[in-house]
Structures are given as structure tokens and as C-alpha cells.
Write a protein that holds these residues in place. Structure first.
Motif, mmCIF file in Angstrom:
data_model
loop_
_atom_site.group_PDB
_atom_site.id
_atom_site.type_symbol
_atom_site.label_atom_id
_atom_site.label_comp_id
_atom_site.label_asym_id
_atom_site.label_seq_id
_atom_site.Cartn_x
_atom_site.Cartn_y
_atom_site.Cartn_z
ATOM 1 N N SER A 77 10.134 22.404 33.134
ATOM 2 C CA SER A 77 10.488 23.726 33.625
ATOM 3 C C SER A 77 9.827 24.075 34.945
ATOM 4 C CB SER A 77 10.130 24.790 32.603
ATOM 5 O OG SER A 77 8.750 25.003 32.629
ATOM 6 N N LEU A 78 10.550 24.859 35.627
ATOM 7 C CA LEU A 78 10.077 25.250 36.938
ATOM 8 C C LEU A 78 8.773 26.017 36.804
ATOM 9 C CD1 LEU A 78 11.091 25.058 39.860
ATOM 10 C CD2 LEU A 78 11.905 27.387 39.615
ATOM 11 N N GLY A 79 8.696 26.754 35.749
ATOM 12 C CA GLY A 79 7.485 27.542 35.562
ATOM 13 C C GLY A 79 6.268 26.658 35.390
ATOM 14 N N LEU A 80 6.461 25.657 34.620
ATOM 15 C CA LEU A 80 5.340 24.771 34.373
ATOM 16 C C LEU A 80 4.998 24.034 35.652
ATOM 17 C CD1 LEU A 80 3.542 23.824 32.103
ATOM 18 C CD2 LEU A 80 5.028 21.848 31.867
ATOM 19 N N LEU A 81 6.033 23.643 36.281
ATOM 20 C CA LEU A 81 5.828 22.925 37.525
ATOM 21 C C LEU A 81 5.059 23.815 38.488
ATOM 22 C CD1 LEU A 81 6.376 20.547 39.367
ATOM 23 C CD2 LEU A 81 8.524 21.623 39.997
ATOM 24 N N CYS A 82 5.460 25.034 38.480
ATOM 25 C CA CYS A 82 4.805 25.965 39.385
ATOM 26 C C CYS A 82 3.327 26.100 39.016
ATOM 27 C CB CYS A 82 5.497 27.317 39.314
ATOM 28 S SG CYS A 82 4.901 28.487 40.522
ATOM 29 N N HIS A 83 3.092 26.078 37.760
ATOM 30 C CA HIS A 83 1.703 26.191 37.323
ATOM 31 C C HIS A 83 0.918 25.021 37.841
ATOM 32 C CE1 HIS A 83 1.014 29.539 34.776
ATOM 33 N NE2 HIS A 83 2.166 29.386 34.204
#
Length: 854
Positions: A123-129
DNA sequence: TGATCCCGCCAACGG
DNA sequence: CCGTTGGCGGGATCA
């Protein structure tokens, strides 16, 4: 020098020694949390597949992120640095290798597994993290905060495309700014508050709150229609247009304006605006989509469009969630329960400091280099509503800006190029002069800006900013602690808005080993929660839900900030991704007096001219960038630009005055340059970020030398751009002699390349420790906080060796004058950097040198 | 089944 | 013609 050289060699040797070693080294060295994180993240897969990271194979495989340091790798790096193409090839190769290795090493099952992890894990969110984990919330301006997309993509083991999504959103918040193709500079949250305040203002202008209210009240369809209408109205108002400097969708769309107008950046900003203006601070995706669509196009709001918009909003939301600015919630409206997001970011943005800052700061919207935005606006506008377009002058400026930007962008991302040019070019060439002028102007402005900003904000920022002063490399503690000399603080206090920071604290030097990133421990940690998990949960907390993802997150969470050492390390890694890092150099530059004088004289002349005539076009460009200002964001307009100019002029004048007062002197420290170094192939100066601070070193001369030490790091794959921005100018007002101006990064690069490298005794490592000492502040510039004496650059990567250069003459264009900080991250700045070329040689890539200039 | 949103095609863009 | 950016939406995955 010797030491440096040795270091370099050592590094090389070490690296080569074994992948394992390298690997370990990497970790150790970088120790960045982020690294770990990423390691965990990307490695998860890799690890799973490969097993222990340690295995060489793996390492290499993993490497995407970091390649093992092997002789080969070094070569690769160099090569890659040499050209993007090569770089890519290499990448492919690596990937292929990796895949092979991994497949061989590990089982497919695992890979499959890894694939499976998917959705959430990807997920993009995780990636962003993961991405965020690698950078400190409040980066040390002194450090090189460059972000190389390639590196990041590799390290995070994701496609570039994904990184773009993240960068676009971050850019919309001014958390990063684009330096050049493939290169971004990390600003972290330093300017976030300011940006948010601006967005809020913009949102108010657009009457988003009203729209939201209406929408909420009406049934969807009606709403849509209404919205459309509203939007139209707004558009007509022109505000909209203005608002987004960079993009005005409306107009653009109609034209078919480039997609950029529909950019995720714009959407992101608007989305954020919605939160900032809505009373409940909760916005449902649907409503947001409607509003955004409305703005974009009144027409065509068909379902597909709506659907697409929603998709994008999810993308944005994921990133924002990672930033903890929002969290997912559900709202129950008439229609039922709908997904929505609640703002969890700072609440009272009020422009507080903004007002003041505003002038100098960049507008929120323009995430992209302001230049870009400006250019866009200007150009586009004609058809568009924007008024400014009309002014010829503006148009010209815009053009020039665009050109610059283009150059920059297109230019092989590597800064090197520039350097080469610089090197090649004769110093005196008109071009150079031009550059010098520009640089000078920039510097001046920066200085001014910095001062202003610092004054205004300082308090607040100081805290954040780490103090460079703190000897401890790690972090910049948020200012307060560090504090040492005020000067330092000032330096740090970056203008909130501006990306750059002026920094320069003498003290703060980061030791090489510490990777750098200082992180303010203090700062709140935003721990990140797993993205997804976050959604429902409160951000801060505990999010950790158990999902695997969450776990990961957790790890990340610690992130850099928290862990003292690690952050820096990570950063380092990033910057110099392990693979990439090559070396850094430090150089102290001393300008040769003669050169300096000459330069100054020229500068003055030019300035005069400029003043009279107004800043050169470029200058203008720069300004926008620098300033980014506009709080008003309306970029609009001429007025805006006018203001900028005014600013610039004013600043220039001031600086001039200062400059005049100060004799240009500089003594060269006498260092000789050596060309030396650069064993690797090329060095890349670390841009501003790298700079830690200036240190002064008392030179034999008696005067302190402010030799700035520059650190260069090798670009990883070519990505070396110097980041100008951050850098700050140390000494704004440099008065006397040395000017060491802290050149903006680009300048530094130039200089470095050109200059002979002289070894600085202080060089990075040393300096670092030393710096803390107050000395730096010294005299020289009273004003300048930072003093400029010397700038120190730290190498981003620990492994890197630093080389200190001294510039015999710094040609920095403006040498005499102030230090600048450059805001302009824009390539322009880069271009600007003039270096004297002389010595140099540095082989950087063969890249095309040319590009720059003209 | 609706909510999410990954994936990657492919166009815009700039050199 | 090539590499970088990034819009876009199909369709997979999640809840």
C-alpha cells in the motif's frame, strides 16, 4: 587531504572487501532507523526470500536499495552517476541479478509470498511510511537532504511510479521540493505549518467551507451540480486560478492543459484545504471528490470521473495518513455511512507567523519549484484567467524560469553536469558572470530572507531546528537545546516556508560517522501508524494493529527522529544510498582575494545594474523560488511577482550595502587546492544539506577562515544534485573578508568541482566535533548568525570520505557578498553556481556539460 | 458487495 | 528517440 584521501580509500577498500562487510557497514554506519525500516520493509520481502540480509547475494539483491560496496559496485556507481542511462541499465541489471539470486537463493514460494503480501504491504500508505521513516521530520538544513528517486525506489523496492505519488503529495505540502530530474530535497515538516496555514488561507479564499456545507446538505447529485456551478463561479472570480499557482485546473483543463494541472499535487492541496476550512475537520471522500471535480471541471462530472477522483483521493489520503495529518473515519450522512477522513494535523494554523513569513515564504501550492508554478501560471494563463500573464516582463520571466527549469529538469539530473560546465567554462565568461550575479542575488536574498524569517520565526523554529550547534551529530535537536550561540539558532531557523534553511552553524558539524540527520528528538514523533490500520484508529496511538503492516509500521515508527543515531544514518543511507555514496569531500574554500575582489566588483556592478533594471530575469526566477512565497498564493499575479522583485531588490540593496561595507576580502586560507581527490570519479558536493555549518577555522591568517567545508558525496546514481535550498546562507551579512559565502549548493558544487580540493583539516569529521564550539560564530558577521565562516558539509554517507577542498579562490560569484542560502532549489540555482574553474578537474561525468548554461 | 487502491499502460513533456 | 513524470482506470483485494 591525506586523511580524506585515506578515508576514501579506506572506504573503498572496505566496501569492496565483502558485500557482507559492506552490508554490515552500511547498517552500522547508517544505522538509520529508516534504513532498518526500509530494510525491514523491503527486506522483508528480500529477506524472506533471501534469508538473512547478510548474505552477500542478498545484499546485492537487496541492494536495490543499497548495493553492497564492492569494487564493482563502486564502479557501477561511478558509471551510473555518469549517466542516467547507464544508471538505468545498471539498475536493470541489478534487478535481474537480484531476481536471479533471489530466486535461486530463495524459493519462489517466498517470492510469491512476497507478492502476496501485497495489497497491504504494498500500500501506498505503508510505502509512504517507509519513505518518511528515512527522513527526519525536521531535517538539518546543513545536511544534504537530497532525495534521489531512483535510490528511494530501489531502496524501498517499489516502482518509481509509486514514489512519484508520494512525492507529489509531499511536494504539495512543501515537505519536499524538486531539485531536478529525479531529485528532490527533503524539507520535512519544517515548513509544514506554514504551508498548511497558506492552504487554509487559500481554502478560505475559495470558499471551500461553503461548498462543503452545501454539499453536505444536499443530496449528492444536486450537490454535484451545484458544485459545478459554484466552481464555475469561482473560477470566474479568478480566484481559483490564482490560487494555484502552478495549476489552475479549470482553465487548464479546458485547454487540455497538461495533466499537470490535474496533478495529484493540486488535488492534494485542495484536499488539504478542505480539511482546513471545514469546521468539523472531517471530509468525506465523496464530498471532497465532488468539490474537487467541480473545480476542475464543471463539465463532465460523470461517474467515471468521480470514480477516478476518488481513487486519487485514496492515494492522497494514504500519504496524508502516513503523515498523520488525517485519519480515516466514517461519517454517516443522510446517505449512509461513508468513508471520510478526519484532520488530525495541526489545528491552529493560523497564519501566525505566516503573515510575516508569507512574504518570504513560498506558497503552499507551488510545491514544485515555485519557478515551475510561476512559469506555468504565467504561461498558461494567457488563456487562463490569470492576470499576470499579461505582463510582458512577467512572461519573460516565466519563460526564463521555465527554461531554467527545463534545463534543470531535463538535465541529467546529476549536478555533476553543472559542475563540469562550470569547470569547463571560464570563470570569467559572461555566463559565469551571470551566474555569479545570480548567485549573489540569491545569496543576498537568502540572507535577507533568512534573517527576516529567522527573526520572525525563530522562536518557533529554533526549537525545531535542531541546533546545528549541537555537536552531536545526530541530531539537530530541535533547536532549543542546541542553542549555543544564537547565531546558530538563527541559522537554523529556517524560514519556515523556505525550504532552505540557512544554517550554517559552525558548530554543528556532523561528524561523519553520524550519518547525519539530526533529528530532533524532541519533536513529536509522529509515529507512524500503519497506514491502513491507521485508518480507523487514532493516528497516534496505537495503531498498531496487528496487521503485518502495522508491525512494519511500528518499526518504522520509531523512525528516525526517535532514534538518535539512526535517523542520521538512515538519511545518510538515503542520500548516499549505500551504494551510491561515494565520497564526500569537504573543502574549505577560501577565495583568493583577487578573485574575490574581482567577483565582488562585478557583482556589485551587476547588482547595480540589476537594481536599476531589476533583477535579471533569472534573478526573478529565483526569487519566486526562494521566496516561494507568496503567502498569498495567488501567485497570481503580477502583483505577486512585483512584490517579489521588490523584495529582491530590497534585499539586494541591503546586501549591497553590506557588501560594500565589507571589504571583500578573503584571504585565502592559503590552502592549496589539490585537485586531488576525487578519486572516485566524481564528487558531488552535497548540497546544502550537507552543509552542516560553517565552521570557522581560525586560519593562520588570523582571520578566521571561514572556509566552508563542503562535503560532497557522490551521487549515487547520478543523482547528485546539489541541493541548493537548504543551504542556507550562513552569513548573511558577511562582512568582512572572507566571504566564504556559503554558496548555495549549486555554487558549492561548482566550486568544488572547480576548486582544487584542499584538505581541510577540520574537514567534516573533525569539524563536527569542533563545531560545537562557539568559535564559529565569531566575529565575522555579527549578523549572520551563522557565520559563515566556514561551511561544513557533512557527508551524507558515512562511508563517504570527505574531501576538503579549499577553494583558492572562490569564485563564488558573489563571493563577497552574502552568503546565500539558496532557496532556489531550482536547478537554476544550480546553474548559477559558478565556480571558478580553475583547477578542477574533476572528472565528473562526462555528462554533458553543456546543458547548463545556455 | 462496496470500499480500497495496486498496477502499470501510456501519454505528456523535455532534452 | 529516449527518459522522466504522472494521469488514469481496470481490476484485484480487502472488509
Amino acid at each position: 587531504m591525506t586523511s580524506t584521501l585515506l578515508d576514501v580509500q579506506l572506504n573503498l577498500e572496505i566496501n569492496p572487501s565483502s558485500s557482507t562487510a559492506a552490508h554490515e557497514k552500511k547498517e552500522v554506519v547508517f544505522a538509520e532507523p529508516h534504513t532498518r525500516l526500509s530494510a525491514s520493509g523491503r527486506s522483508q520481502e528480500a529477506q524472506k526470500v533471501m534469508g538473512p540480509l547478510s548474505t552477500p547475494t542478498k545484499g546485492s539483491s537487496e541492494a536495490p536499495g543499497g548495493e553492497p560496496w564492492t569494487p564493482t559496485s563502486n564502479l557501477k556507481m561511478l558509471i551510473s552517476a555518469a549517466s542516467p542511462e547507464i544508471r538505468n541499465r545498471e539498475k536493470e541489471k541489478n534487478i535481474a541479478d537480484e531476481t536471479e539470486n533471489s530466486s535461486q537463493d530463495t524459493e519462489h514460494g517466498e517470492e510469491a509470498e512476497r507478492l502476496q503480501l501485497s495489497r497491504k504491504e504494498k500500500s501506498l500508505g505503508l510505502l509512504c511510511h517507509k519513505f518518511l521513516a528515512r527522513y527526519p521530520d525536521y531535517p538539518n538544513p546543513a545536511v544534504n537532504n537530497d532525495i534521489c528517486l531512483d535510490d528511494v525506489a530501489v531502496e524501498l523496492n517499489v516502482e518509481r511510479r509509486r514514489i512519484y505519488d508520494i512525492m507529489n503529495v509531499l511536494e504539495s505540502l512543501n515537505m519536499v521540493s524538486r531539485l531536478a530530474k529525479n531529485r528532490y530535497t527533503w524539507h520535512g515538516r519544517a515548513q509544514l505549518a506554514h504551508t498548511l496555514a497558506l492552504l487554509q488561507r487559500e481554502g478560505e479564499k475559495h470558499h471551500y467551507s461553503q461548498q462543503i456545507q452545501q454539499i453536505r446538505q444536499r443530496p449528492a447529485e444536486d450537490v454535484l451540480e451545484m458544485e459545478g456551478e459554484e466552481k464555475e463561479n469561482e473560477d470566474t472570480d479568478g480566484e481559483i486560478t490564482l490560487r494555484e499557482p502552478g495549476f489552475s485546473e479549470t482553465s487548464v483543463d479546458a485547454k487540455g492543459a497538461s495533466r499537470k494541472d490535474k496533478s495529484l499535487r493540486v488535488m492534494s492541496q485542495k484536499f488539504v484545504m478542505l480539511f482546513l476550512v471545514s469546521s468539523p475537520r472531517v471530509v468525506s471522500l465523496e464530498n471532497a471528490a465532488r468539490i474537487l471535480i467541480g473545480e476542475d471541471q464543471v463539465v463532465d462530472q460523470d461517474k467515471s470521473k468521480f470514480k477516478t477522483k476518488i481513487r486519487r483521493l485514496y492515494d492522497i489520503s494514504n500519504v496524508l495518513s502516513s503523515l498523520k495529518l488525517i485519519k480515516k473515519v466514517h461519517v454517516t450522512e443522510e446517505r449512509g455511512r461513508k468513508p471520510a477522513f478526519k484532520w488530525t494535523g495541526p489545528e491552529n494554523l493560523s497564519l501566525q507567523g505566516l503573515q510575516v513569513e508569507a512574504s518570504s515564504c513560498p506558497r503552499p501550492l507551488e510545491s514544485r519549484s515555485s519557478v515551475d508554478n510561476c512559469a506555468k501560471n504565467l504561461f498558461c494563463s494567457p488563456s487562463t484567467k490569470r492576470g499576470f500573464t499579461r505582463h510582458h516582463s512577467l512572461v519573460k520571466l516565466a519563460k526564463s524560469i521555465q527554461d531554467d527549469r527545463r534545463k534543470i529538469n531535463s538535465a541529467p539530473s546529476s549536478p555533476v553536469k553543472i559542475i563540469s560546465d562550470a569547470v569547463t567554462g571560464s570563470f570569467y565568461t559572461s555566463k559565469m558572470d551571470h551566474l555569479a550575479e545570480i548567485c549573489k542575488m540569491q545569496l543576498d536574498q537568502q540572507a535577507v530572507n533568512v534573517q527576516k524569517l529567522s527573526d520572525l520565526k525563530e522562536a518557533a523554529h529554533l526549537q525545531q531546528k535542531s541546533s546545528v550547534s549541537s555537536p552531536i551529530p545526530p541530531a539537530m535537536t530541535p533547536g532549543v537545546e542546541a542553542l549555543c550561540p544564537q547565531t546558530v539558532q538563527l541559522s537554523f531557523a529556517p524560514p519556515p516556508c523556505c525550504s532552505f534553511v540557512p544554517v550554517l552553524v559552525p558548530q554543528a558539524v556532523y561528524v561523519s560517522h553520524t550519518p547525519v540527520r539530526p533529528r530532533p528528538v524532541a519533536r513529536p514523533l509522529p509515529s507512524s501508524t500503519a497506514v491502513r490500520s491507521m485508518t480507523f484508529e487514532s493516528p497516534r496511538g496505537a495503531n498498531t494493529k496487528a496487521s503485518p503492516a502495522s508491525v512494519t509500521v511500528t518499526g518504522q515508527r520509531r523512525r528516525p527522529g526517535y532514534e538518535p543515531a539512526s535517523p542520521a544514518l538512515k538519511r545518510t543511507c538515503l542520500e548516499g544510498s549505500p551504494a551510491k555514496i561515494k565520497r564526500t569531500e569537504t573543502n574549505s574554500k577560501s577565495l583568493s582575494p583577487k578573485l574575490c575582489e574581482i567577483l565582488q566588483a562585478r557583482l556589485k556592478d551587476r547588482r547595480g545594474a540589476l537594481n536599476s533594471s531589476r533583477a535579471s530575469v533569472r534573478a526573478l526566477h529565483l526569487e519566486p523560488e526562494f521566496k516561494q512565497k507568496n503567502p498569498h498564493n495567488n501567485p497570481d499575479t503580477v502583483e505577486h511577482s512585483m512584490e517579489l522583485q521588490y523584495f529582491l531588490e530590497t534585499e539586494e540593496r541591503e546586501e549591497k550595502v553590506q557588501n560594500q561595507t565589507t571589504p571583500t576580502v578573503q584571504e585565502s586560507t592559503g590552502h592549496t587546492n589539490t585537485e586531488t581527490l576525487i578519486p572516485t570519479g566524481y564528487l558531488i558536493p552535497i548540497s546544502q544539506q550537507s552543509l552542516l555549518g560553517f565552521k570557522e577555522t581560525p586560519t593562520s591568517n588570523g582571520e578566521t577562515n571561514k572556509t566552508p567545508t563542503y562535503i560532497y558525496r557522490t551521487p549515487t546514481a547520478g543523482s547528485i544534485t546539489p541541493s541548493p535550498q537548504e543551504f542556507t546562507p550562513s552569513p548573511l551579512p558577511v562582512h568582512h573578508s572572507t566571504h566564504r559565502v556559503s554558496p548555495n549548493p549549486s555554487i558549492l558544487n561548482f566550486t568544488l568541482q572547480n576548486l582544487a580540493l584542499i584538505h581541510n583539516p577540520h574537514s567534516t569529521t573533525h569539524t563536527a566535533p569542533e563545531q560545537p564550539s562557539p568559535v564559529p560564530c565569531t566575529h565575522t558577521h555579527a549578523h549572520t548568525p551563522i557565520q559563515t565562516h566556514g561551511m561544513i558539509f557533512i557527508k551524507p554517507v558515512s562511508p563517504l570520505t570527505l574531501i576538503s577542498l579549499q577553494q583558492p579562490t572562490l569564485t563564488t560569484p558573489k563571493s563577497g557578498s552574502a552568503p546565500q542560502q539558496c532557496f532556489f532549489h531550482t536547478p537554476v540555482s544550480t546553474m548559477v553556481t559558478p565556480t571558478p574553474s580553475k583547477s578542477l578537474y574533476i572528472p565528473q561525468r562526462k555528462l554533458d556539460v553543456s546543458s547548463e548554461e545556455h
